[in-house]
Design a protein around this motif. Structure first.
Motif, PDB file in Angstrom:
ATOM      1  N   ILE A  78      -9.303   5.828   4.454  1.00  0.00           N
ATOM      2  CA  ILE A  78      -9.860   5.524   5.257  1.00  0.00           C
ATOM      3  C   ILE A  78      -9.805   4.445   6.692  1.00  0.00           C
ATOM      4  CG2 ILE A  78     -11.925   3.444   5.596  1.00  0.00           C
ATOM      5  CD1 ILE A  78     -12.497   4.274   2.514  1.00  0.00           C
ATOM      6  N   LEU A  79      -8.261   4.431   6.393  1.00  0.00           N
ATOM      7  CA  LEU A  79      -7.939   3.356   7.139  1.00  0.00           C
ATOM      8  C   LEU A  79      -6.941   4.410   8.029  1.00  0.00           C
ATOM      9  CD1 LEU A  79      -5.496   0.999   5.902  1.00  0.00           C
ATOM     10  CD2 LEU A  79      -7.836   0.731   6.627  1.00  0.00           C
ATOM     11  N   ALA A 110     -10.915  12.970   2.104  1.00  0.00           N
ATOM     12  CA  ALA A 110     -11.514  12.045   1.237  1.00  0.00           C
ATOM     13  C   ALA A 110     -12.128  12.460   0.166  1.00  0.00           C
ATOM     14  CB  ALA A 110     -12.641  11.281   2.159  1.00  0.00           C
ATOM     15  N   THR A 169       0.276  10.206   2.180  1.00  0.00           N
ATOM     16  CA  THR A 169      -1.393  10.015   1.119  1.00  0.00           C
ATOM     17  C   THR A 169      -1.016  11.704   1.249  1.00  0.00           C
ATOM     18  OG1 THR A 169      -1.429   7.997   1.786  1.00  0.00           O
ATOM     19  CG2 THR A 169      -3.260   9.132   1.183  1.00  0.00           C
ATOM     20  N   THR A 173     -11.039  14.122  -3.119  1.00  0.00           N
ATOM     21  CA  THR A 173     -10.687  12.753  -3.561  1.00  0.00           C
ATOM     22  C   THR A 173     -11.407  11.683  -4.641  1.00  0.00           C
ATOM     23  OG1 THR A 173      -8.542  12.344  -1.833  1.00  0.00           O
ATOM     24  CG2 THR A 173      -8.790  10.550  -3.892  1.00  0.00           C
ATOM     25  N   ARG A 224      -5.773   6.276  -7.140  1.00  0.00           N
ATOM     26  CA  ARG A 224      -6.309   6.785  -6.542  1.00  0.00           C
ATOM     27  C   ARG A 224      -7.634   5.878  -5.489  1.00  0.00           C
ATOM     28  NH1 ARG A 224     -11.865   7.348  -7.593  1.00  0.00           N
ATOM     29  NH2 ARG A 224     -12.537   9.306  -7.798  1.00  0.00           N
ATOM     30  N   PRO A 225      -7.464   4.484  -6.127  1.00  0.00           N
ATOM     31  CA  PRO A 225      -8.613   4.053  -5.189  1.00  0.00           C
ATOM     32  C   PRO A 225      -7.643   3.990  -3.300  1.00  0.00           C
ATOM     33  CG  PRO A 225      -7.673   2.669  -6.992  1.00  0.00           C
ATOM     34  CD  PRO A 225      -7.677   3.826  -7.495  1.00  0.00           C
ATOM     35  N   ALA A 226      -6.692   3.481  -3.886  1.00  0.00           N
ATOM     36  CA  ALA A 226      -5.757   3.062  -3.210  1.00  0.00           C
ATOM     37  C   ALA A 226      -5.865   3.955  -1.771  1.00  0.00           C
ATOM     38  CB  ALA A 226      -4.078   2.805  -3.715  1.00  0.00           C
ATOM     39  N   MET A 253       1.030  -1.119   0.316  1.00  0.00           N
ATOM     40  CA  MET A 253      -0.012  -0.265   0.040  1.00  0.00           C
ATOM     41  C   MET A 253       0.903   1.154   0.229  1.00  0.00           C
ATOM     42  SD  MET A 253      -3.358   1.347   0.108  1.00  0.00           S
ATOM     43  CE  MET A 253      -3.980  -0.254   0.753  1.00  0.00           C
ATOM     44  N   VAL A 267      -7.501   6.708  -1.575  1.00  0.00           N
ATOM     45  CA  VAL A 267      -9.224   6.133  -0.804  1.00  0.00           C
ATOM     46  C   VAL A 267      -9.792   5.183   0.779  1.00  0.00           C
ATOM     47  CG1 VAL A 267     -11.508   5.485  -0.831  1.00  0.00           C
ATOM     48  CG2 VAL A 267     -10.896   7.283  -2.844  1.00  0.00           C
ATOM     49  N   VAL A 268      -8.474   4.455   0.196  1.00  0.00           N
ATOM     50  CA  VAL A 268      -8.138   2.995   1.329  1.00  0.00           C
ATOM     51  C   VAL A 268      -7.259   3.946   2.282  1.00  0.00           C
ATOM     52  CG1 VAL A 268      -7.469   1.236   2.346  1.00  0.00           C
ATOM     53  CG2 VAL A 268      -9.029   1.181  -0.536  1.00  0.00           C
ATOM     54  N   VAL A 269      -6.726   4.210   1.881  1.00  0.00           N
ATOM     55  CA  VAL A 269      -5.686   4.945   2.959  1.00  0.00           C
ATOM     56  C   VAL A 269      -6.738   5.965   4.019  1.00  0.00           C
ATOM     57  CG1 VAL A 269      -3.395   6.006   3.233  1.00  0.00           C
ATOM     58  CG2 VAL A 269      -3.280   3.668   1.989  1.00  0.00           C
TER      59      VAL A 269
END
Length: 269
Positions: free
Chosen positions: A252-253, A125, A170, A128, A244-246, A30, A248-250
């Motif tokens: 959220i985490l 977020a 990020t 993004t 881009r989706p990665a 990631m 978003v995941v970061v």
């Protein structure tokens, strides 16, 4: 299973080290794509190290983080995705910012920043998610303005890194793409350069302090190298489609981490 329980490394059962390596691999994968690997790797070390003082988890984490980041950074450099004019000075600016952030951390309660992040993270977020097109080609921007943005980001986010840390790469990615009009691959390459310098600086400090289980750190570094190498390759090949989706995941985490720190502070103490 009996064999895995009996064999130890630095006093830890081999199965614990193996599970730690799994966490480090996913964190490094990631991190190479979107930054924020520490959001996964630090809790993995905290869980593996149990009741040991937190500095041992943080120090050992830096071994695999620094070594793995070398490999993803080299991949970006080899493919020509590092603008040295912009990022060679940014390294020193980020380190100065980090020192300032650490100084500030010692003088203010970190809960202030955590509550601020609860407001900032949903906004970041949203921006993004609303930005559908992450460019694979650079946008038009005055070179002087771009330089000012990159160096200012290195200072401010570097200070954030010294003060708190998670999600530093990020945030830099988002600023480099949205404000500095860089393409996704060059933005990622620049982030790797800054992250590598801060990781190496932190690792030297941790080694000097003695808060490192070197055997575990070097073992986890193998997983970190694999994660960084594969992740960097995917980012270089796919550009915005995977970055881009990665990101978003970061985000959220990171939100989950901040909330958990506020609700369960004893785990992170």
């Amino acid at each position: 299973m009996h064999l895995l329980t009996d064999i130890t490394l630095n006093g830890f059962p081999l199965w614990v080290v193996a599970l730690l390596c799994v966490g480090v691999f996913f964190a490094s994968f990631m991190d190479a794509i979107a930054g924020g690997g520490g959001i996964i790797s630090v809790p993995s070390h905290l869980i593996a190290f149990g009741n040991l003082p937190t500095p041992y988890a943080l120090g050992t984490n830096k071994v695999s983080a620094a070594i793995g980041t070398v490999f993803s950074t080299v991949r970006f450099i080899q493919n020509g995705y590092v603008n040295w004019r912009l990022f060679a000075p940014a390294i020193f600016i980020a380190l100065a910012g980090s020192a300032g952030g650490t100084w500030l951390q010692h003088r203010t309660p970190d809960i202030v920043l955590k509550y601020l992040l609860l407001v900032v993270l949903p906004v970041v977020a949203c921006i993004t998610l609303r930005t559908r097109a992450w460019p694979d080609e650079p946008g038009e921007i005055d070179p002087k303005k771009q330089t000012a943005i990159v160096w200012a980001a290195a200072l401010v986010i570097g200070a954030y890194d010294g003060y708190y840390g998670p999600g530093t790469g990020t945030f830099l990615m988002i600023i480099f793409i949205r404000l500095a009009k860089m393409d996704t691959r060059h933005a990622a390459g620049g982030v790797k350069i800054i992250n590598l310098s801060s990781n190496v600086g932190s690792l030297v400090t941790q080694l000097a302090s003695g808060y490192v289980y070197l055997g575990i750190g070097l073992t986890a570094a193998v997983a970190s190298i694999a994660g960084h190498y594969i992740g960097a390759g995917l980012a270089i090949k796919n550009g915005s489609r995977i970055v881009r989706p990665a990101v978003v995941v970061v985000l959220i985490l990171l939100t989950i981490k901040v909330v958990s720190e506020l609700l369960f502070p004893s785990f992170w103490a």
